[in-house]
Write a protein that holds these residues in place. Sequence first.
Motif, mmCIF file in Angstrom:
data_model
loop_
_atom_site.group_PDB
_atom_site.id
_atom_site.type_symbol
_atom_site.label_atom_id
_atom_site.label_comp_id
_atom_site.label_asym_id
_atom_site.label_seq_id
_atom_site.Cartn_x
_atom_site.Cartn_y
_atom_site.Cartn_z
ATOM 1 N N LYS A 1 34.865 61.578 40.078
ATOM 2 C CA LYS A 1 35.190 60.101 39.784
ATOM 3 C C LYS A 1 33.981 60.017 38.719
ATOM 4 C CE LYS A 1 36.558 58.608 44.307
ATOM 5 N NZ LYS A 1 37.918 59.046 44.005
ATOM 6 N N GLU A 2 34.614 58.988 37.664
ATOM 7 C CA GLU A 2 33.681 58.677 36.430
ATOM 8 C C GLU A 2 33.041 57.319 36.873
ATOM 9 O OE1 GLU A 2 36.107 59.071 33.062
ATOM 10 O OE2 GLU A 2 36.681 61.056 33.251
ATOM 11 N N PHE A 3 33.061 56.814 38.033
ATOM 12 C CA PHE A 3 32.620 55.426 38.453
ATOM 13 C C PHE A 3 31.856 55.593 39.893
ATOM 14 C CE2 PHE A 3 36.782 55.363 39.987
ATOM 15 C CZ PHE A 3 36.587 54.719 41.383
ATOM 16 N N ASP A 4 31.053 54.642 39.993
ATOM 17 C CA ASP A 4 30.418 54.773 41.415
ATOM 18 C C ASP A 4 31.323 53.766 42.289
ATOM 19 O OD1 ASP A 4 28.723 54.275 43.535
ATOM 20 O OD2 ASP A 4 27.074 53.611 42.443
ATOM 21 N N PRO A 5 31.923 54.426 43.595
ATOM 22 C CA PRO A 5 32.605 53.794 44.275
ATOM 23 C C PRO A 5 31.903 52.301 45.165
ATOM 24 C CG PRO A 5 33.295 55.849 44.398
ATOM 25 C CD PRO A 5 32.059 55.678 43.798
ATOM 26 N N ASP A 6 30.682 52.730 45.300
ATOM 27 C CA ASP A 6 29.781 51.783 46.056
ATOM 28 C C ASP A 6 29.547 50.616 45.194
ATOM 29 O OD1 ASP A 6 28.307 51.069 48.281
ATOM 30 O OD2 ASP A 6 26.572 51.195 47.103
ATOM 31 N N ALA A 7 29.396 50.778 43.727
ATOM 32 C CA ALA A 7 29.214 49.707 43.000
ATOM 33 C C ALA A 7 30.535 48.926 42.566
ATOM 34 C CB ALA A 7 28.481 50.110 41.407
ATOM 35 N N ALA A 8 31.601 49.643 42.636
ATOM 36 C CA ALA A 8 32.748 49.130 42.443
ATOM 37 C C ALA A 8 33.223 48.299 43.586
ATOM 38 C CB ALA A 8 33.831 50.089 42.208
ATOM 39 N N LEU A 9 32.594 48.728 44.841
ATOM 40 C CA LEU A 9 33.407 47.856 46.123
ATOM 41 C C LEU A 9 32.405 46.504 46.103
ATOM 42 C CD1 LEU A 9 34.510 47.470 48.688
ATOM 43 C CD2 LEU A 9 32.770 48.981 49.764
ATOM 44 N N MET B 1 45.375 42.217 40.589
ATOM 45 C CA MET B 1 45.035 43.723 40.585
ATOM 46 C C MET B 1 44.236 43.926 38.952
ATOM 47 S SD MET B 1 44.927 45.754 43.124
ATOM 48 C CE MET B 1 44.947 47.498 42.648
ATOM 49 N N ALA B 2 44.893 43.051 38.163
ATOM 50 C CA ALA B 2 44.299 42.997 36.789
ATOM 51 C C ALA B 2 43.056 42.500 36.662
ATOM 52 C CB ALA B 2 45.448 42.442 35.710
ATOM 53 N N ASP B 3 42.830 41.592 37.361
ATOM 54 C CA ASP B 3 41.212 41.014 37.541
ATOM 55 C C ASP B 3 40.421 42.064 38.069
ATOM 56 O OD1 ASP B 3 42.209 38.368 36.756
ATOM 57 O OD2 ASP B 3 42.491 37.794 38.911
ATOM 58 N N LEU B 4 40.885 42.752 39.169
ATOM 59 C CA LEU B 4 40.071 43.759 39.557
ATOM 60 C C LEU B 4 39.824 45.172 38.799
ATOM 61 C CD1 LEU B 4 41.642 43.738 43.392
ATOM 62 C CD2 LEU B 4 39.214 43.387 42.994
ATOM 63 N N VAL B 5 40.908 45.234 38.034
ATOM 64 C CA VAL B 5 40.872 46.556 37.107
ATOM 65 C C VAL B 5 39.648 46.142 36.008
ATOM 66 C CG1 VAL B 5 41.799 47.536 35.117
ATOM 67 C CG2 VAL B 5 43.007 47.560 37.591
ATOM 68 N N GLU B 6 39.882 44.738 35.590
ATOM 69 C CA GLU B 6 38.851 44.687 34.479
ATOM 70 C C GLU B 6 37.670 44.244 35.098
ATOM 71 O OE1 GLU B 6 38.127 40.450 31.993
ATOM 72 O OE2 GLU B 6 40.150 40.810 32.537
ATOM 73 N N ARG B 7 37.296 43.782 36.139
ATOM 74 C CA ARG B 7 35.817 43.461 36.673
ATOM 75 C C ARG B 7 35.263 44.853 37.157
ATOM 76 N NH1 ARG B 7 32.572 39.418 39.650
ATOM 77 N NH2 ARG B 7 33.549 38.188 38.383
ATOM 78 N N LEU B 8 36.054 45.702 37.685
ATOM 79 C CA LEU B 8 35.557 47.133 38.190
ATOM 80 C C LEU B 8 35.336 47.866 37.120
ATOM 81 C CD1 LEU B 8 36.097 45.259 40.842
ATOM 82 C CD2 LEU B 8 36.998 47.630 41.695
ATOM 83 N N SER B 9 36.056 47.730 35.809
ATOM 84 C CA SER B 9 35.963 48.737 34.585
ATOM 85 C C SER B 9 36.447 50.081 35.259
ATOM 86 C CB SER B 9 34.650 48.627 33.885
ATOM 87 O OG SER B 9 34.115 47.418 33.659
#
Length: 195
Positions: A5-13, A30-38
């Motif tokens: 994983k190239e992202f931190d799932p905890d930070a994304a949550l 979902m687009a908002d989430l994709v943008e916010r979570l990067s």
Amino acid sequence: MARTKEFDPDAALQSALELFWQRGYEATSMADLVERLSIGKASLYATFGSKHELYLRALDRYGQAQDPRLTRELSPPGPVLPAVRALVRRFAAEAAAEATREQGCLVTNTAVELAPHDREAARRVEHSWDTLETLLHSALVRARAQGELARDRDPLALARLLLVLLQGLRVVGKASTDPARVRDAAEQALALLDT
């Protein structure tokens, strides 16, 4: 070979929790989430499942952060009623404060937006309310045993009254621009605790 994983799932949550808390479930796409979570949509789905599953996990995380605070606030050594009063006044102050009024409480927001038609969301709301009611009940039982609360007062009924008041303060606080409305209601309810 599995990809890392190239992202931190905890930070994304945590980021998802903040976005849902700010906007609500329906207003967050979902687009908002994709943008916010990067993160990419595929990674989001692979890690968290659907938007609904992500919301429920965010709601669980919110509860895990709030429950210990409530336990600390309602479990002080010594007199108990000052802690109960402080909790009610904190809820009223947060409901009336412009900085927190609009965002409100994620559990209360979920109760209003999703619980009437979403069984999993409703179950989590009930769990949160059960936890708060149990903490209030326990505190009021201790208060009665210590002589702070009159013997003829029913700790469970008072705990339920305070639970409904606290949730009501949060709902009214989101829509009302009159801070006296929530403060006055809180003080009137607290008068019921006087011996």
